[in-house]
Design a protein around this motif. Structure first.
Motif, PDB file in Angstrom:
ATOM      1  N   ALA A  81      43.542  36.697  28.621  1.00 24.41           N
ATOM      2  CA  ALA A  81      43.062  37.412  29.811  1.00 24.41           C
ATOM      3  C   ALA A  81      41.554  37.531  29.826  1.00 24.41           C
ATOM      4  N   ASN A  82      40.949  37.523  28.659  1.00 29.68           N
ATOM      5  CA  ASN A  82      39.493  37.621  28.576  1.00 29.68           C
ATOM      6  C   ASN A  82      38.793  36.295  28.866  1.00 29.68           C
ATOM      7  N   THR A  83      39.571  35.214  29.005  1.00 26.88           N
ATOM      8  CA  THR A  83      38.946  33.905  29.172  1.00 26.88           C
ATOM      9  C   THR A  83      39.405  33.145  30.417  1.00 26.88           C
ATOM     10  N   ARG A  84      40.506  33.565  31.055  1.00 26.64           N
ATOM     11  CA  ARG A  84      41.048  32.814  32.194  1.00 26.64           C
ATOM     12  C   ARG A  84      41.297  33.747  33.374  1.00 26.64           C
ATOM     13  N   ASP A  85      40.971  33.292  34.588  1.00 28.41           N
ATOM     14  CA  ASP A  85      41.175  34.111  35.778  1.00 28.41           C
ATOM     15  C   ASP A  85      42.643  34.425  36.012  1.00 28.41           C
ATOM     16  N   ASP A  86      43.531  33.420  35.881  1.00 34.01           N
ATOM     17  CA  ASP A  86      44.937  33.683  36.158  1.00 34.01           C
ATOM     18  C   ASP A  86      45.526  34.630  35.123  1.00 34.01           C
ATOM     19  N   CYS A  87      45.144  34.464  33.860  1.00 37.57           N
ATOM     20  CA  CYS A  87      45.647  35.365  32.825  1.00 37.57           C
ATOM     21  C   CYS A  87      45.083  36.775  32.996  1.00 37.57           C
ATOM     22  N   ARG A  88      43.837  36.857  33.457  1.00 42.29           N
ATOM     23  CA  ARG A  88      43.250  38.164  33.741  1.00 42.29           C
ATOM     24  C   ARG A  88      44.053  38.887  34.814  1.00 42.29           C
ATOM     25  N   THR A  89      44.463  38.155  35.823  1.00 40.50           N
ATOM     26  CA  THR A  89      45.238  38.774  36.893  1.00 40.50           C
ATOM     27  C   THR A  89      46.589  39.234  36.381  1.00 40.50           C
ATOM     28  N   VAL A  90      47.226  38.456  35.506  1.00 40.23           N
ATOM     29  CA  VAL A  90      48.477  38.893  34.887  1.00 40.23           C
ATOM     30  C   VAL A  90      48.264  40.213  34.156  1.00 40.23           C
ATOM     31  N   ALA A  91      47.188  40.294  33.392  1.00 38.84           N
ATOM     32  CA  ALA A  91      46.911  41.506  32.631  1.00 38.84           C
ATOM     33  C   ALA A  91      46.669  42.699  33.549  1.00 38.84           C
ATOM     34  N   TYR A 146      51.496  38.756  47.136  1.00 40.03           N
ATOM     35  CA  TYR A 146      51.241  37.318  47.207  1.00 40.03           C
ATOM     36  C   TYR A 146      49.746  37.066  47.111  1.00 40.03           C
ATOM     37  N   LEU A 147      49.368  36.092  46.280  1.00 39.99           N
ATOM     38  CA  LEU A 147      47.960  35.867  45.995  1.00 39.99           C
ATOM     39  C   LEU A 147      47.698  34.400  45.701  1.00 39.99           C
ATOM     40  N   ASP A 148      46.782  33.818  46.481  1.00 43.32           N
ATOM     41  CA  ASP A 148      46.213  32.524  46.137  1.00 43.32           C
ATOM     42  C   ASP A 148      44.919  32.823  45.385  1.00 43.32           C
ATOM     43  N   LEU A 149      44.827  32.398  44.138  1.00 39.11           N
ATOM     44  CA  LEU A 149      43.676  32.743  43.312  1.00 39.11           C
ATOM     45  C   LEU A 149      42.365  32.205  43.872  1.00 39.11           C
ATOM     46  N   GLY A 150      42.440  31.215  44.767  1.00 37.12           N
ATOM     47  CA  GLY A 150      41.233  30.714  45.405  1.00 37.12           C
ATOM     48  C   GLY A 150      40.553  31.752  46.273  1.00 37.12           C
ATOM     49  N   PHE A 151      41.265  32.822  46.618  1.00 37.01           N
ATOM     50  CA  PHE A 151      40.675  33.870  47.438  1.00 37.01           C
ATOM     51  C   PHE A 151      39.465  34.509  46.766  1.00 37.01           C
ATOM     52  N   PHE A 152      39.486  34.581  45.445  1.00 36.94           N
ATOM     53  CA  PHE A 152      38.369  35.233  44.763  1.00 36.94           C
ATOM     54  C   PHE A 152      37.066  34.482  44.982  1.00 36.94           C
ATOM     55  N   GLY A 153      37.146  33.159  45.106  1.00 38.39           N
ATOM     56  CA  GLY A 153      35.962  32.389  45.456  1.00 38.39           C
ATOM     57  C   GLY A 153      35.525  32.680  46.875  1.00 38.39           C
ATOM     58  N   ASP A 154      36.493  32.828  47.809  1.00 33.63           N
ATOM     59  CA  ASP A 154      36.166  33.173  49.193  1.00 33.63           C
ATOM     60  C   ASP A 154      35.493  34.538  49.281  1.00 33.63           C
ATOM     61  N   LEU A 155      35.925  35.456  48.436  1.00 36.90           N
ATOM     62  CA  LEU A 155      35.341  36.794  48.447  1.00 36.90           C
ATOM     63  C   LEU A 155      33.840  36.734  48.204  1.00 36.90           C
ATOM     64  N   ARG A 156      33.428  35.812  47.357  1.00 43.18           N
ATOM     65  CA  ARG A 156      31.994  35.648  47.077  1.00 43.18           C
ATOM     66  C   ARG A 156      31.314  34.787  48.141  1.00 43.18           C
ATOM     67  N   SER A 157      31.902  33.613  48.432  1.00 42.16           N
ATOM     68  CA  SER A 157      31.196  32.640  49.270  1.00 42.16           C
ATOM     69  C   SER A 157      31.246  32.998  50.752  1.00 42.16           C
ATOM     70  N   LYS A 158      32.359  33.527  51.247  1.00 42.16           N
ATOM     71  CA  LYS A 158      32.485  33.832  52.673  1.00 42.16           C
ATOM     72  C   LYS A 158      32.090  35.258  53.022  1.00 42.16           C
ATOM     73  N   PHE A 159      32.312  36.174  52.074  1.00 41.77           N
ATOM     74  CA  PHE A 159      32.112  37.584  52.408  1.00 41.77           C
ATOM     75  C   PHE A 159      30.975  38.241  51.645  1.00 41.77           C
ATOM     76  N   GLY A 160      30.326  37.489  50.770  1.00 38.40           N
ATOM     77  CA  GLY A 160      29.117  37.979  50.136  1.00 38.40           C
ATOM     78  C   GLY A 160      29.310  39.008  49.054  1.00 38.40           C
ATOM     79  N   ALA A 161      30.538  39.125  48.515  1.00 39.99           N
ATOM     80  CA  ALA A 161      30.747  40.059  47.411  1.00 39.99           C
ATOM     81  C   ALA A 161      30.086  39.507  46.155  1.00 39.99           C
ATOM     82  N   GLY A 162      29.693  40.403  45.270  1.00 44.69           N
ATOM     83  CA  GLY A 162      29.022  39.980  44.054  1.00 44.69           C
ATOM     84  C   GLY A 162      29.934  39.315  43.054  1.00 44.69           C
TER      85      GLY A 162
END
Length: 296
Positions: A81-91, A146-162
């Motif tokens: 979980a400390n090294t992978r996005d999908d495992c982090r989400t599981v945790a 339901y979650l497409d993990l690609g959304f986290f990239g959209d959160l930064r690139s489309k919506f300007g989150a840090g």
């Protein structure tokens, strides 16, 4: 945000259907501009795509797990979980549900655990068929997130989150806030069709933000079943700031200003950036779900 390296992740709480084929039917939401518009309308709505007119209208079966179930294969420990996005989400799913299970018992209630479904591009649900353009959502028909993990990239690139790991955790905890509302009978208040700054839909979303904050307050003290120790060992002020930043980025006013150049409070469904931050902060500072009465 750090996880206990030795903790064992419970992957049974996540269904990984990335790479699966969806049997039957067709989705009505595509990519490009149509998908972006759908994403803007649906972000963090917390309910199924049928309520947005995104369903194909049929009773399509959910996707079945494929041989590419990466989560079950690769996400075993807190170190993963400390090294992978999908495992982090599981945790995070494990931690959030451990907390609500404990909280419901403390209040003499019973918490029903809900799985998170990882999908890519398109997925069938009890609420209809959805594409990734819908963003993360909770379907009360099958009580799944339901979650497409690609959304986290959209959160930064489309919506300007840090960004940052806790921004991702906030997204997950918000959706499980809707599951808590479903169990308590308050989620249905968002389905009266009304919109606007004073609508029940906005109150429901802000309460889910507050519940996310309540979990965050207790995240480093909630024991994990596998070790008896907290699964999350560190949550810093900078992590919480990432969560607040993500909450602001998906405020109705920020989204409207960014994509349509004007703010129209009469069409809000989720609340302003300031409101979303305020209610997450209320939950985080109090640690008490009773303080999350956004319907007052």
């Amino acid at each position: 945000m750090q996880f206990d390296d030795d903790a064992r992740l419970d992957t049974s709480e996540v269904q990984d259907v990335r790479g699966s084929r969806i049997p039957g039917g067709r989705a009505t939401v595509g990519g490009g501009i149509a998908g972006l518009v759908a994403l803007l309308l649906a972000l963090f709505l917390g309910v199924g795509p049928d309520q947005l007119g995104l369903s194909s209208g049929g009773d399509e079966p959910a996707a079945t797990s494929s041989g590419l179930a990466q989560v079950q294969r690769d996400c075993r420990t807190g170190q993963d979980a400390n090294t992978r996005d999908d495992c982090r989400t599981v945790a995070v799913v494990n931690s959030v549900q451990d907390f609500w299970d404990e909280e419901f018992r403390r209040r003499d209630g019973a918490y029903t655990r809900a799985p998170t479904v990882f999908f890519a591009q398109r997925v069938g649900t009890a609420c209809g068929t959805a594409t990734s353009a819908v963003g993360p959502f909770y379907c009360p028909g099958d009580r799944k997130v339901y979650l497409d993990l690609g959304f986290f990239g959209d959160l930064r690139s489309k919506f300007g989150a840090g960004g940052g790991p806790f921004a991702q955790a906030y997204v997950v905890a918000h959706e499980y806030g809707h599951h808590v509302q479903d169990l308590m009978g308050t989620l249905s208040r968002s389905q009266d069709g009304a919109a606007g700054a004073g609508s029940a839909a906005v109150s429901v979303e802000l309460q889910a933000d507050c519940y996310a904050g309540v979990w965050a307050r207790h995240a480093t003290t909630t024991p994990d079943e596998s070790t008896g120790r907290p699964l999350i060992t560190s949550l810093t002020a900078a992590d919480v700031a990432d969560g607040l930043n993500a909450a602001a980025a998906v405020g109705d006013d920020r989204i409207q200003e960014r994509f349509q150049g004007r703010v129209t409070p009469e069409t809000w469904t989720h609340g302003s950036a300031a409101q979303r931050q305020q209610w997450f902060d209320t939950g985080y500072r109090s640690g008490d779900m009773a303080r999350c009465d956004t319907f007052r």
